[in-house]
Structures are given as C-alpha cells and as structure tokens.
Design an enzyme around this catalytic site. Structure first.
Site, short mmCIF file in Angstrom:
data_model
loop_
_atom_site.label_atom_id
_atom_site.label_comp_id
_atom_site.label_asym_id
_atom_site.label_seq_id
_atom_site.Cartn_x
_atom_site.Cartn_y
_atom_site.Cartn_z
N LYS A 253 0.83 -1.21 0.00
CA LYS A 253 0.00 0.00 0.00
C LYS A 253 0.86 1.26 0.00
CE LYS A 253 -2.04 -0.99 3.92
NZ LYS A 253 -1.51 -2.30 4.31
N ARG B 181 -9.64 0.45 8.81
CA ARG B 181 -9.16 -0.88 9.07
C ARG B 181 -10.18 -1.74 9.81
NH1 ARG B 181 -3.34 -0.10 8.93
NH2 ARG B 181 -2.12 -1.76 9.81
N ARG C 230 11.74 -6.56 5.52
CA ARG C 230 11.53 -5.11 5.40
C ARG C 230 12.30 -4.35 6.47
NH1 ARG C 230 5.50 -2.73 4.67
NH2 ARG C 230 5.18 -2.90 6.91
N ARG D 70 11.22 -2.66 12.29
CA ARG D 70 10.22 -2.10 13.18
C ARG D 70 9.95 -3.03 14.36
NH1 ARG D 70 5.42 -0.45 9.12
NH2 ARG D 70 4.29 -1.63 10.69
N ARG E 79 -0.37 -9.49 13.29
CA ARG E 79 -0.90 -8.46 12.40
C ARG E 79 -1.69 -9.09 11.25
NH1 ARG E 79 4.30 -5.67 11.05
NH2 ARG E 79 3.20 -4.54 9.42
P1 ADP Z 1 1.09 -2.26 8.22
O1 ADP Z 1 2.45 -2.44 7.69
O2 ADP Z 1 0.66 -3.31 9.19
O3 ADP Z 1 0.08 -1.92 7.17
P2 ADP Z 1 0.78 0.34 9.47
O4 ADP Z 1 2.01 1.15 9.37
O5 ADP Z 1 -0.36 0.68 8.59
O6 ADP Z 1 1.25 -1.13 9.26
O7 ADP Z 1 0.24 0.32 10.96
C1 ADP Z 1 1.07 -0.03 12.04
C2 ADP Z 1 0.22 -0.21 13.30
O8 ADP Z 1 -0.45 1.01 13.61
C3 ADP Z 1 -0.88 -1.24 13.19
O9 ADP Z 1 -0.42 -2.55 13.45
C4 ADP Z 1 -1.86 -0.74 14.26
O10 ADP Z 1 -1.41 -1.05 15.55
C5 ADP Z 1 -1.77 0.76 14.09
N1 ADP Z 1 -2.76 1.29 13.11
C6 ADP Z 1 -2.48 1.92 11.93
N2 ADP Z 1 -3.60 2.28 11.29
C7 ADP Z 1 -4.63 1.88 12.07
C8 ADP Z 1 -6.06 1.95 11.96
N3 ADP Z 1 -6.67 2.52 10.88
N4 ADP Z 1 -6.81 1.41 12.95
C9 ADP Z 1 -6.23 0.85 14.04
N5 ADP Z 1 -4.90 0.74 14.20
C10 ADP Z 1 -4.09 1.25 13.24
#
Ligand code: ADP
Ligand code: ZN
Length: 213
Positions: free
Chosen positions: A13, A88, A127, A160, A171
């Site tokens: 994404k 999400r 990553r 991370r 996740r």
């Molecule tokens: P990913 O690589 O899992 O897509 P993100 O960078 O989008 O990771 O998100 C990292 C973390 O931030 C998620 O695992 C969650 O804990 C939190 N997070 C991000 N966006 C949301 C959301 N829209 N709703 C709830 N938690 C979120």
C-alpha cells in the site's frame, strides 16, 4: 485522486501510494506513519497507541477517527488523498462514509491489493524502515547503499518493533479478522477494485485504467 488502499500489511500500500502521489500531487495519509511519529515524539496520542502497535494489535477506532477527522481537513487534501492503512475496521469504514458525506467529498475508488500470504511473510521479515523519514527498504531486494543508513536522510534503517515474527503473525491474523471484511463492505457500495498483483507497477496500471487516466 481520492482513494482508499486496502491490503494486508506488506501488500505494498505504501509503495503504491508513494508512486501515485508523484502522478497528481495527491497526499499519502498513512495512519501507521502518523501513529509512529506520535510514539517517537512521546505525545499523548503516542502513549495511548504504543502498546497496541508493538503487539501488532489495532489502536482504538475512537483514536483513529480523531486523527482522521483533523487530517482530512488540512489544506493539502484539496489536491487529493490516498488513504493507506485506514479504514481498518467496519466501524472506521462507517464513520468515514459519514465524515466524507459531511464534507461533501467522494472517493474515486477503493483499491484492494491482494497478495499471497507467503509473499507477504517474506516481505515483512525482510523489510526495514528509516527511523527518521519512514523510507522503506528491503534487505534482499532494496537495501540502503550504506548498511543501516538511509539513502535519503542518513537516519538509522531498522526493523520495526512490530516486525518480529510473532507480531507479524498477529498483524496478519488481525488483518484477516478485522480488515478483510472491508472488501465486501466496499464491494456492496460498488466502489471496489481488486488487483491481484505482486508488482506495484501493475497495481498502478490497474488504478489508471479504472480511473480512465
Ligand atoms: P502495516 O504495515 O501493518 O500496514 P501500518 O504502518 O499501517 O502497518 O500500521 C502499524 C500499526 O499502527 C498497526 O499494526 C496498528 O497497531 C496501528 N494502526 C495503523 N492504522 C490503524 C487503523 N486505521 N486502525 C487501528 N490501528 C491502526
Ligand atoms: Zn530516512
């Protein structure tokens, strides 16, 4: 353009969003990036989000909607936005529908990037991310020129906290349970474009075709 990018962690994404911003100046809005910056800065928001993030669990819908309500009002959104990692959950999607209606805004499409789980697992474990600017690297396919140092800003390139094997598995489980149902939600609204592709260029091509660009 105004898009939601759906897809599991590691589906690409962020990469797709970055490529799209270069096409028409729309901004990438990543709730993950916003939350990580808040954690790094030690703000109230960061303190509330930190534990859930580290475990790979979701942050509460209220907290996320608070962030997005403010973020979508900012000036840079006028040239379009790519929502990366938001919504999400179904409640977030419903709240977003309402928010957009209040703002008189309409999305161009919801893009579901569908990548096989084995590809995702491999990507996430390899990553690496710049601590300072968020630039994404991969130890196998796209390492920084100098080991552990960001090409763009010189910051430390690290794994991370939520990219341990345990957190990654969690996740993906959370994604399947809480976020995957959004594909149906948007399918019913008639705005869903599903792209099965492991290359970002192919995803971009499908989006261009859908939007007639
Ligand atoms: P990913 O690589 O899992 O897509 P993100 O960078 O989008 O990771 O998100 C990292 C973390 O931030 C998620 O695992 C969650 O804990 C939190 N997070 C991000 N966006 C949301 C959301 N829209 N709703 C709830 N938690 C979120
Ligand atoms: Zn950097």
């Amino acid at each position: 353009m105004k898009l939601i990018l759906l897809g599991a962690p590691g589906a690409g994404k962020g990469t797709v969003a970055k490529l799209l911003t270069k096409m028409d100046g729309s901004v990438q809005i990543s709730t993950g990036d916003i939350l990580r910056a808040a954690v790094a800065a030690g703000t109230e928001l960061g303190k509330k989000a930190e534990a859930a993030m580290k475990a790979g669990d979701l942050v509460s819908d209220d907290l996320i909607m608070g962030i997005m309500r403010e973020r979508l009002k900012e000036d840079d959104c006028k040239s379009g936005y790519l929502l990366d990692g938001f919504p999400r959950t179904i409640p977030q999607a419903e709240a977003l529908t309402e928010l957009l209606a209040d703002m008189g805004e309409q999305l161009d499409a919801v893009v579901n990037i569908d990548v096989p789980r084995d590809v995702i697992l491999d990507r996430l474990t390899t990553r690496r991310t710049c601590q300072d600017c968020g630039e994404i690297y991969n130890v196998k396919s796209n390492p920084p020129k100098e080991d552990g140092k960001c090409d763009k800003c010189g910051g430390a390139v690290v794994q991370r906290d939520d990219e341990t094997e345990e957190a990654i598995n969690n996740r993906l489980d959370v994604y399947n349970k809480m976020t995957a149902p959004l594909a149906d939600f948007y399918e019913k609204e008639g705005s869903l474009l599903t792209v099965e592709a492991t290359s970002s260029e192919k995803v971009i091509d499908a989006i261009k075709a859908k939007l007639g660009l």
